[in-house]
Design an enzyme around this catalytic site. Sequence first.
Site, PDB file in Angstrom:
ATOM      1  N   TYR A 187       0.864  -1.181   0.000  1.00  0.00           N
ATOM      2  CA  TYR A 187       0.000   0.000   0.000  1.00  0.00           C
ATOM      3  C   TYR A 187       0.904   1.236   0.000  1.00  0.00           C
ATOM      4  CZ  TYR A 187      -4.145   2.699   1.495  1.00  0.00           C
ATOM      5  OH  TYR A 187      -5.161   3.603   1.592  1.00  0.00           O
ATOM      6  N   ARG A 240      -6.648  10.836 -10.446  1.00  0.00           N
ATOM      7  CA  ARG A 240      -5.890  11.478  -9.345  1.00  0.00           C
ATOM      8  C   ARG A 240      -5.446  10.362  -8.421  1.00  0.00           C
ATOM      9  NH1 ARG A 240      -5.959  10.590  -4.451  1.00  0.00           N
ATOM     10  NH2 ARG A 240      -7.943  11.399  -3.740  1.00  0.00           N
ATOM     11  N   LYS A 258      -5.752  -1.526  -2.901  1.00  0.00           N
ATOM     12  CA  LYS A 258      -6.860  -1.375  -1.937  1.00  0.00           C
ATOM     13  C   LYS A 258      -7.514  -2.738  -1.673  1.00  0.00           C
ATOM     14  CE  LYS A 258      -7.056   3.228  -1.371  1.00  0.00           C
ATOM     15  NZ  LYS A 258      -7.194   4.025  -0.155  1.00  0.00           N
ATOM     16  N   GLU A 329     -12.504   5.027  -6.203  1.00  0.00           N
ATOM     17  CA  GLU A 329     -11.186   5.373  -5.678  1.00  0.00           C
ATOM     18  C   GLU A 329     -10.442   6.324  -6.606  1.00  0.00           C
ATOM     19  OE1 GLU A 329     -10.129   4.116  -2.653  1.00  0.00           O
ATOM     20  OE2 GLU A 329      -8.546   5.611  -2.871  1.00  0.00           O
ATOM     21  N   ASP A 330      -9.940   7.396  -6.046  1.00  0.00           N
ATOM     22  CA  ASP A 330      -9.025   8.297  -6.747  1.00  0.00           C
ATOM     23  C   ASP A 330      -9.574   8.821  -8.075  1.00  0.00           C
ATOM     24  OD1 ASP A 330      -7.506   7.888  -4.552  1.00  0.00           O
ATOM     25  OD2 ASP A 330      -5.791   6.989  -5.552  1.00  0.00           O
ATOM     26  N   ASP A 352     -14.169   6.329  -1.411  1.00  0.00           N
ATOM     27  CA  ASP A 352     -13.190   6.170  -0.342  1.00  0.00           C
ATOM     28  C   ASP A 352     -12.512   7.498   0.007  1.00  0.00           C
ATOM     29  OD1 ASP A 352     -11.479   4.786   1.415  1.00  0.00           O
ATOM     30  OD2 ASP A 352      -9.934   4.684  -0.131  1.00  0.00           O
ATOM     31  N   ASP A 353     -12.183   8.284  -0.995  1.00  0.00           N
ATOM     32  CA  ASP A 353     -11.421   9.511  -0.750  1.00  0.00           C
ATOM     33  C   ASP A 353     -12.259  10.562  -0.045  1.00  0.00           C
ATOM     34  OD1 ASP A 353      -8.896   8.801  -2.201  1.00  0.00           O
ATOM     35  OD2 ASP A 353     -10.415   8.419  -3.715  1.00  0.00           O
ATOM     36  N   ASN A 511      -0.724  11.837   0.414  1.00  0.00           N
ATOM     37  CA  ASN A 511       0.062  10.652   0.044  1.00  0.00           C
ATOM     38  C   ASN A 511       0.691  10.839  -1.318  1.00  0.00           C
ATOM     39  OD1 ASN A 511      -0.762   9.079   2.335  1.00  0.00           O
ATOM     40  ND2 ASN A 511      -2.755   8.927   1.376  1.00  0.00           N
TER      41      ASN A 511
HETATM   42  N1  LIG Z   1      -4.750  10.063   4.173  1.00  0.00           N
HETATM   43  C1  LIG Z   1      -5.747   9.623   3.456  1.00  0.00           C
HETATM   44  O1  LIG Z   1      -6.438   8.661   3.829  1.00  0.00           O
HETATM   45  C2  LIG Z   1      -6.073  10.280   2.172  1.00  0.00           C
HETATM   46  C3  LIG Z   1      -5.264  11.218   1.617  1.00  0.00           C
HETATM   47  N2  LIG Z   1      -5.589  11.796   0.442  1.00  0.00           N
HETATM   48  C4  LIG Z   1      -4.635  12.733  -0.137  1.00  0.00           C
HETATM   49  O2  LIG Z   1      -5.212  13.996  -0.249  1.00  0.00           O
HETATM   50  C5  LIG Z   1      -4.580  14.695  -1.291  1.00  0.00           C
HETATM   51  C6  LIG Z   1      -5.610  15.471  -2.075  1.00  0.00           C
HETATM   52  O3  LIG Z   1      -6.578  14.640  -2.658  1.00  0.00           O
HETATM   53  P1  LIG Z   1      -7.766  15.309  -3.520  1.00  0.00           P
HETATM   54  O4  LIG Z   1      -8.574  16.195  -2.681  1.00  0.00           O
HETATM   55  O5  LIG Z   1      -8.513  14.251  -4.200  1.00  0.00           O
HETATM   56  O6  LIG Z   1      -6.900  16.084  -4.582  1.00  0.00           O
HETATM   57  P2  LIG Z   1      -7.148  17.373  -5.419  1.00  0.00           P
HETATM   58  O7  LIG Z   1      -6.026  17.507  -6.342  1.00  0.00           O
HETATM   59  O8  LIG Z   1      -8.532  17.387  -5.948  1.00  0.00           O
HETATM   60  O9  LIG Z   1      -7.095  18.548  -4.351  1.00  0.00           O
HETATM   61  C7  LIG Z   1      -5.934  19.147  -3.916  1.00  0.00           C
HETATM   62  C8  LIG Z   1      -6.311  20.474  -3.280  1.00  0.00           C
HETATM   63  O10 LIG Z   1      -5.163  21.008  -2.679  1.00  0.00           O
HETATM   64  C9  LIG Z   1      -5.004  22.344  -3.089  1.00  0.00           C
HETATM   65  N3  LIG Z   1      -3.603  22.727  -3.026  1.00  0.00           N
HETATM   66  C10 LIG Z   1      -2.612  22.480  -3.917  1.00  0.00           C
HETATM   67  N4  LIG Z   1      -1.473  23.057  -3.508  1.00  0.00           N
HETATM   68  C11 LIG Z   1      -1.751  23.663  -2.331  1.00  0.00           C
HETATM   69  C12 LIG Z   1      -0.990  24.419  -1.425  1.00  0.00           C
HETATM   70  N5  LIG Z   1       0.293  24.686  -1.656  1.00  0.00           N
HETATM   71  N6  LIG Z   1      -1.591  24.893  -0.305  1.00  0.00           N
HETATM   72  C13 LIG Z   1      -2.893  24.633  -0.055  1.00  0.00           C
HETATM   73  N7  LIG Z   1      -3.667  23.919  -0.894  1.00  0.00           N
HETATM   74  C14 LIG Z   1      -3.104  23.434  -2.003  1.00  0.00           C
HETATM   75  C15 LIG Z   1      -5.583  22.368  -4.500  1.00  0.00           C
HETATM   76  O11 LIG Z   1      -5.917  23.689  -4.910  1.00  0.00           O
HETATM   77  C16 LIG Z   1      -6.813  21.501  -4.290  1.00  0.00           C
HETATM   78  O12 LIG Z   1      -7.845  22.246  -3.694  1.00  0.00           O
HETATM   79  C17 LIG Z   1      -3.785  13.661  -2.091  1.00  0.00           C
HETATM   80  O13 LIG Z   1      -2.422  13.811  -1.796  1.00  0.00           O
HETATM   81  C18 LIG Z   1      -4.260  12.353  -1.537  1.00  0.00           C
HETATM   82  O14 LIG Z   1      -3.243  11.373  -1.523  1.00  0.00           O
HETATM   83  C19 LIG Z   1      -6.745  11.502  -0.231  1.00  0.00           C
HETATM   84  C20 LIG Z   1      -7.583  10.559   0.269  1.00  0.00           C
HETATM   85  C21 LIG Z   1      -7.276   9.834   1.477  1.00  0.00           C
HETATM   86  C1  LIG Z   2      -5.214   6.963   0.791  1.00  0.00           C
HETATM   87  C2  LIG Z   2      -5.920   7.391  -0.385  1.00  0.00           C
HETATM   88  O1  LIG Z   2      -6.985   6.888  -0.682  1.00  0.00           O
HETATM   89  C3  LIG Z   2      -5.376   8.438  -1.187  1.00  0.00           C
HETATM   90  O2  LIG Z   2      -4.351   9.013  -0.862  1.00  0.00           O
HETATM   91  O3  LIG Z   2      -5.974   8.733  -2.234  1.00  0.00           O
HETATM   92 MG   LIG Z   3      -7.564   7.348  -2.604  1.00  0.00          MG
END
Ligand SMILES: NC(=O)C1=CN([C@@H]2O[C@H](COP(=O)(O)OP(=O)(O)OC[C@H]3O[C@@H](n4cnc5c(N)ncnc54)[C@H](O)[C@@H]3O)[C@@H](O)[C@H]2O)C=CC1
Ligand SMILES: CC(=O)C(=O)O
Ligand SMILES: [Mg+2]
Length: 683
Positions: A187, A240, A258, A329-330, A352-353, A511
């Site tokens: 993962y 994404r 996953k 997912e993603d 999931d996200d 991530n």
């Molecule tokens: N820990 C977990 O379980 C999870 C983590 N994530 C992580 O969340 C992140 C974002 O996912 P999404 O929302 O789908 O992506 P996305 O690309 O749709 O959203 C990213 C957001 O961050 C903003 N952004 C970019 N640079 C920035 C900065 N310097 N300062 C503040 N905001 C900034 C963008 O404008 C956008 O609003 C990914 O890295 C993903 O891996 C997502 C799902 C689960």
């Molecule tokens: C953990 C997860 O689902 C993500 O980073 O998109």
């Molecule tokens: Mg995800």
Amino acid sequence: MLRVGTRPLPSAAAAAGRAAATARRALGTSVPTASGGNGKIGSTTSEAVEEDGDAEEKRWRYYRGVPDRRQELPVYVRDLGKPVLLNPLLNKGTAFLWSERERFHLRGLLPSRMVTMEEQTAKVLEEYREGAWDKAARDPNDEMVQAGLTPDNIRKWEYLKGIQGQNETLFYRVLMDNFAEMASVVYTPTVGWACLNFSRMFRIARGMYFSAKDRGHMVSIAYNWPSQKVDAIVVTDGSRILGLGDLGMNGMGISVGKLDLYVAAAGFHPARVLPCVIDVGTNNKELREDKSYLGLNQERLEGDEYLQVVDEFVAAAKARWPKVLIQFEDFRTEYASKLLERYRYEHLCFNDDIQGTAATALAGIYAGLAATNRPFSDIRHLRFVVCGAGSAGMGVVQWLCKAMEKHGADPDEAAGKFWILDADGLITESRGNSVEKATRRFARKATPPAGEGGGKGDEELADGANVEQVVKKVRPEVLLGLSGAGRIWSSATIEALAEGTDRPLIFPMSNPSHKSECSAEDAAKYAKGRGIFASGSPFEDASYDGKVLPSNQSNNLYVFPGLALGAKLCQSKLVTDGMIMAASEALANANTPEDLAEGRIYPGLSDVRSISVRVAAAVMRQAHAEGMATRENAILAIERDVNAFGDDHDENESEASLERYVMNMMYFPVYTPLAYVPRGVLE
Ligand SMILES: NC(=O)C1=CN([C@@H]2O[C@H](COP(=O)(O)OP(=O)(O)OC[C@H]3O[C@@H](n4cnc5c(N)ncnc54)[C@H](O)[C@@H]3O)[C@@H](O)[C@H]2O)C=CC1
Ligand SMILES: CC(=O)C(=O)O
Ligand SMILES: [Mg+2]
């Protein structure tokens, strides 16, 4: 079953010898192309071949390098579908011609791009000679390497995946028994690496590949999958992947990763889970230009055209497996919520996200409160600065609001506790309709820009203020990162956070590791050991002043396996908000007081199944309470549990407990006796 053709074997062997000699002679020489001109072997494009049956026929000969018709004796094959791919003597991998894919029921079992044997050979040689796909892992300047991904992780990933290809029982047993050690390999972060390199290292096809080229055929393609029973699908469109952007068809790696967790962490049966990708093209130009990329070489479909493809996929999955649970997912933010709203009231599914991440983050905040001896209801008094307004960030924010409302805050009061930043800094009302509707509710009051950080008065921050300015002004208790932007929290930001509160909650949830907004070490150092740290990808524990500071992992892996299991075991009609809230609370309550006292706000992963059991049981109780559960045995188990224990579910080891029922329903990887059943019997 493999049958050799009608000719006597000796002449076939002789023919093969001649074929090899001819092939050797032909290599590197000029031969007529399918279109009639001259070119090198393999220069015919896959697209031309798909369009033109005659060209396909010619190319079939060229890429074998055998102009002599006598060499074209077929191998007679009695199998269809997956067994053909699994037979090393028959398998051609991505070189199966389009017409062969039709004839042998292989559509959907391979990525859409068709390659020649010469292209395959070139790729093999490149990997053999240069190890191209793990070369970067040896590059000290590579971002992922700097964030801790090593050639050793990749070696382990390849080794484990090799075992999975040969013996799933063994693979899942090893993974289940060593989950805490191996989660970072199957993962995040290693799975991110695997996605980046998915096409390059493609060997054995797992799961199903639906592409825009399959429009109108997806239902019949779904029947190419060998199993009549599929309990759960994880599907991505690759738009994404983690914080790595648009990886197109390569996103299949995340569906596989996953579902590895569905089996190891939640006891789904490996034969009943199905990783899927919907390949509608990619806007990643670099990928499209990469000759090893196996997805559709076109820009992504958009709008209605795109939605129709996803609709068709969902309809096909439901037609073949009417009770299947689908985890989205993603999917990029632009479509993630749209798709969720489109399907969540009709199908058993969740995103999931948006939902899994939200439930996980809320559990961490609740546990963070518990770690400082505060009740969950205090959530309504916390202030949050959030970097990232994508589907994950906004999913979390809306969920936290919901929890605040549950604890008595009115909706405006709850929304007022959030300062949200995107790539352009703090979001204020001055953005107008340029931000999503869901985000507008959280936009701060607009002030004219004035010097560093903005104007005056209560709403002193101007649109676009950076995270350091916002933290200094707001003094939040919680800093959340879902930006995918990497190390954007400076030392000054973390110091300012820690100056404003005794035990700041520092959650860089992006991530994989190199996209995390800060490292565990930096959080420990700049918050002077007072912070509670939880990141999306794992970090080693940090230390400050000789004291160990736990690195928690705030990742939806804590929720999606148990949520899916609970929903599936009781065959819930839908996945409701109530069920997701139940998952959050069950997870928050899974910590021991001792762990909380040390700042461990998510339970350890060594016994991951016990976490999934608790989550699943809570989800089932809630599903039943809402009238969603439909499977009778499960309903009886839920009612027996409620009658025996009321609301007291803790530490419940009794035979009557729902937790015990869930545990008993899980697949456990052991070798079972095999019985030979001749064809025609039991069919
Ligand atoms: N820990 C977990 O379980 C999870 C983590 N994530 C992580 O969340 C992140 C974002 O996912 P999404 O929302 O789908 O992506 P996305 O690309 O749709 O959203 C990213 C957001 O961050 C903003 N952004 C970019 N640079 C920035 C900065 N310097 N300062 C503040 N905001 C900034 C963008 O404008 C956008 O609003 C990914 O890295 C993903 O891996 C997502 C799902 C689960
Ligand atoms: C953990 C997860 O689902 C993500 O980073 O998109
Ligand atoms: Mg995800």
